[in-house]
Design a protein around this motif. Structure first.
Motif, mmCIF file in Angstrom:
data_model
loop_
_atom_site.group_PDB
_atom_site.id
_atom_site.type_symbol
_atom_site.label_atom_id
_atom_site.label_comp_id
_atom_site.label_asym_id
_atom_site.label_seq_id
_atom_site.Cartn_x
_atom_site.Cartn_y
_atom_site.Cartn_z
ATOM 1 N N LEU A 110 -109.035 -68.437 -113.992
ATOM 2 C CA LEU A 110 -109.025 -67.975 -112.596
ATOM 3 C C LEU A 110 -109.307 -69.105 -111.612
ATOM 4 O O LEU A 110 -108.752 -69.126 -110.510
ATOM 5 C CB LEU A 110 -110.066 -66.873 -112.393
ATOM 6 C CG LEU A 110 -109.748 -65.510 -112.981
ATOM 7 C CD1 LEU A 110 -110.951 -64.579 -112.833
ATOM 8 C CD2 LEU A 110 -108.531 -64.892 -112.336
ATOM 9 N N PHE A 111 -110.210 -69.998 -111.990
ATOM 10 C CA PHE A 111 -110.639 -71.073 -111.087
ATOM 11 C C PHE A 111 -110.482 -72.428 -111.789
ATOM 12 O O PHE A 111 -111.470 -73.062 -112.175
ATOM 13 C CB PHE A 111 -112.100 -70.858 -110.667
ATOM 14 C CG PHE A 111 -112.344 -69.558 -109.962
ATOM 15 C CD1 PHE A 111 -112.058 -69.403 -108.614
ATOM 16 C CD2 PHE A 111 -112.860 -68.468 -110.646
ATOM 17 C CE1 PHE A 111 -112.287 -68.198 -107.960
ATOM 18 C CE2 PHE A 111 -113.104 -67.257 -110.011
ATOM 19 C CZ PHE A 111 -112.813 -67.128 -108.656
ATOM 20 N N PRO A 112 -109.225 -72.882 -111.960
ATOM 21 C CA PRO A 112 -108.994 -74.134 -112.688
ATOM 22 C C PRO A 112 -109.559 -75.357 -111.960
ATOM 23 O O PRO A 112 -109.708 -75.343 -110.738
ATOM 24 C CB PRO A 112 -107.476 -74.205 -112.783
ATOM 25 C CG PRO A 112 -106.944 -73.283 -111.756
ATOM 26 C CD PRO A 112 -108.009 -72.267 -111.482
ATOM 27 N N GLY A 113 -109.874 -76.383 -112.748
ATOM 28 C CA GLY A 113 -110.344 -77.632 -112.156
ATOM 29 C C GLY A 113 -111.835 -77.632 -111.890
ATOM 30 O O GLY A 113 -112.301 -78.264 -110.947
ATOM 31 N N VAL A 121 -109.681 -66.864 -98.470
ATOM 32 C CA VAL A 121 -108.253 -66.916 -98.808
ATOM 33 C C VAL A 121 -107.677 -68.285 -98.466
ATOM 34 O O VAL A 121 -106.931 -68.875 -99.253
ATOM 35 C CB VAL A 121 -107.473 -65.786 -98.079
ATOM 36 C CG1 VAL A 121 -105.971 -65.990 -98.189
ATOM 37 C CG2 VAL A 121 -107.878 -64.432 -98.630
ATOM 38 N N GLU A 122 -108.047 -68.815 -97.309
ATOM 39 C CA GLU A 122 -107.528 -70.121 -96.880
ATOM 40 C C GLU A 122 -108.056 -71.256 -97.759
ATOM 41 O O GLU A 122 -107.309 -72.153 -98.129
ATOM 42 C CB GLU A 122 -107.868 -70.383 -95.406
ATOM 43 C CG GLU A 122 -107.130 -69.485 -94.449
ATOM 44 C CD GLU A 122 -105.614 -69.588 -94.549
ATOM 45 O OE1 GLU A 122 -105.085 -70.713 -94.700
ATOM 46 O OE2 GLU A 122 -104.951 -68.542 -94.498
ATOM 47 N N ILE A 123 -109.348 -71.215 -98.086
ATOM 48 C CA ILE A 123 -109.921 -72.245 -98.955
ATOM 49 C C ILE A 123 -109.235 -72.176 -100.326
ATOM 50 O O ILE A 123 -108.853 -73.202 -100.899
ATOM 51 C CB ILE A 123 -111.453 -72.082 -99.090
ATOM 52 C CG1 ILE A 123 -112.133 -72.403 -97.756
ATOM 53 C CG2 ILE A 123 -112.004 -72.994 -100.202
ATOM 54 C CD1 ILE A 123 -113.612 -72.058 -97.705
ATOM 55 N N ALA A 124 -109.062 -70.982 -100.840
ATOM 56 C CA ALA A 124 -108.395 -70.804 -102.136
ATOM 57 C C ALA A 124 -106.970 -71.363 -102.081
ATOM 58 O O ALA A 124 -106.536 -72.050 -103.010
ATOM 59 C CB ALA A 124 -108.389 -69.333 -102.521
ATOM 60 N N LYS A 125 -106.270 -71.060 -100.993
ATOM 61 C CA LYS A 125 -104.894 -71.546 -100.833
ATOM 62 C C LYS A 125 -104.860 -73.071 -100.892
ATOM 63 O O LYS A 125 -104.008 -73.661 -101.556
ATOM 64 C CB LYS A 125 -104.345 -71.066 -99.484
ATOM 65 C CG LYS A 125 -102.968 -70.453 -99.573
ATOM 66 C CD LYS A 125 -102.464 -70.062 -98.209
ATOM 67 C CE LYS A 125 -102.713 -68.588 -97.952
ATOM 68 N NZ LYS A 125 -102.232 -68.134 -96.655
ATOM 69 N N GLU A 126 -105.811 -73.707 -100.193
ATOM 70 C CA GLU A 126 -105.891 -75.171 -100.202
ATOM 71 C C GLU A 126 -106.151 -75.705 -101.604
ATOM 72 O O GLU A 126 -105.778 -76.825 -101.928
ATOM 73 C CB GLU A 126 -106.980 -75.656 -99.247
ATOM 74 C CG GLU A 126 -106.611 -75.513 -97.791
ATOM 75 C CD GLU A 126 -107.726 -75.940 -96.851
ATOM 76 O OE1 GLU A 126 -108.672 -76.628 -97.298
ATOM 77 O OE2 GLU A 126 -107.645 -75.591 -95.663
ATOM 78 N N ILE A 128 -104.932 -71.664 -105.269
ATOM 79 C CA ILE A 128 -105.263 -70.399 -105.928
ATOM 80 C C ILE A 128 -104.899 -69.230 -105.021
ATOM 81 O O ILE A 128 -105.253 -69.223 -103.838
ATOM 82 C CB ILE A 128 -106.774 -70.344 -106.259
ATOM 83 C CG1 ILE A 128 -107.126 -71.445 -107.246
ATOM 84 C CG2 ILE A 128 -107.169 -68.971 -106.810
ATOM 85 C CD1 ILE A 128 -108.618 -71.635 -107.454
ATOM 86 N N GLU A 129 -104.198 -68.256 -105.580
ATOM 87 C CA GLU A 129 -103.914 -67.019 -104.864
ATOM 88 C C GLU A 129 -104.894 -65.975 -105.384
ATOM 89 O O GLU A 129 -104.901 -65.649 -106.568
ATOM 90 C CB GLU A 129 -102.473 -66.574 -105.104
ATOM 91 C CG GLU A 129 -102.101 -65.397 -104.245
ATOM 92 C CD GLU A 129 -100.624 -65.026 -104.395
ATOM 93 O OE1 GLU A 129 -100.336 -63.822 -104.289
ATOM 94 O OE2 GLU A 129 -99.801 -65.927 -104.623
ATOM 95 N N LEU A 130 -105.741 -65.474 -104.502
ATOM 96 C CA LEU A 130 -106.814 -64.572 -104.922
ATOM 97 C C LEU A 130 -106.302 -63.190 -105.312
ATOM 98 O O LEU A 130 -105.524 -62.575 -104.588
ATOM 99 C CB LEU A 130 -107.864 -64.454 -103.813
ATOM 100 C CG LEU A 130 -108.587 -65.751 -103.449
ATOM 101 C CD1 LEU A 130 -109.563 -65.512 -102.307
ATOM 102 C CD2 LEU A 130 -109.298 -66.342 -104.643
ATOM 103 N N THR A 131 -106.784 -62.728 -106.464
ATOM 104 C CA THR A 131 -106.470 -61.390 -106.970
ATOM 105 C C THR A 131 -107.747 -60.548 -106.899
ATOM 106 O O THR A 131 -108.822 -61.063 -106.581
ATOM 107 C CB THR A 131 -106.019 -61.469 -108.442
ATOM 108 O OG1 THR A 131 -107.124 -61.947 -109.221
ATOM 109 C CG2 THR A 131 -104.815 -62.379 -108.619
ATOM 110 N N ASP A 132 -107.630 -59.287 -107.244
ATOM 111 C CA ASP A 132 -108.816 -58.420 -107.277
ATOM 112 C C ASP A 132 -109.880 -58.993 -108.208
ATOM 113 O O ASP A 132 -111.075 -58.915 -107.923
ATOM 114 C CB ASP A 132 -108.452 -57.010 -107.733
ATOM 115 C CG ASP A 132 -107.672 -56.241 -106.661
ATOM 116 O OD1 ASP A 132 -107.650 -56.687 -105.493
ATOM 117 O OD2 ASP A 132 -107.076 -55.209 -107.000
#
Length: 102
Positions: free
Chosen positions: A80-83, A30-35, A38-42
Motif C-alpha cells: 500500500l505504501f511502497p518506498g 490525497v494530494e500528498i499521496a498523489k505526489e 499513490i492513489e488512496l483506496t478505502d
C-alpha cells in the motif's frame, strides 16, 4: 519550510512532515499521496486513520508495532505504501515523523 498542497500553504519539516497537524485534511492527504505516486483506496484510509489514532494515544509508531497490531500485515503495508511504508504513510496521515524512521 513551506509546501503548497491543494492551494494551501503548509508548514513542513525538511523531510516533508507537517509541523502543524491541525493543517491536515483528507484533501491534503490525497494530494500528498498523489505526489508520492499513490492513489488512496478505502484500505489506505483505514490505515491512515489508525495511524492518527495511535499518535493521539501517544503510541510510538514502528514497523514492529504495525506488524503486531493485527490491523495490517507487513506485506500489505509495503504494498500500500511502497518506498518505506511507515515514512510514506505517516506523511500522508499528517502525523509527526516516527522516531523509528531514519
Amino acid at each position: 519550510m513551506d509546501l503548497n498542497v491543494a492551494g494551501i500553504r503548509l508548514d513542513v519539516t525538511e523531510e516533508g512532515y507537517l509541523t502543524d497537524v491541525s493543517q491536515w485534511n483528507e484533501e491534503i492527504a490525497v494530494e500528498i499521496a498523489k505526489e508520492l505516486g499513490i492513489e488512496l483506496t478505502d484500505r489506505h484510509w483505514e490505515i491512515i486513520y489508525w495511524l492518527q489514532e495511535q499518535v493521539k494515544n501517544d503510541v510510538a509508531l514502528s514497523i514492529r508495532g504495525v506488524k503486531k497490531s493485527g490491523v495490517i500485515d507487513i506485506k500489505e503495508f509495503y504494498a500500500l505504501f511502497p518506498g518505506g511504508p511507515l515514512k510514506v504513510s505517516t506523511k500522508i496521515a499528517g502525523v509527526p515523523k516516527p522516531k523509528s524512521c531514519i
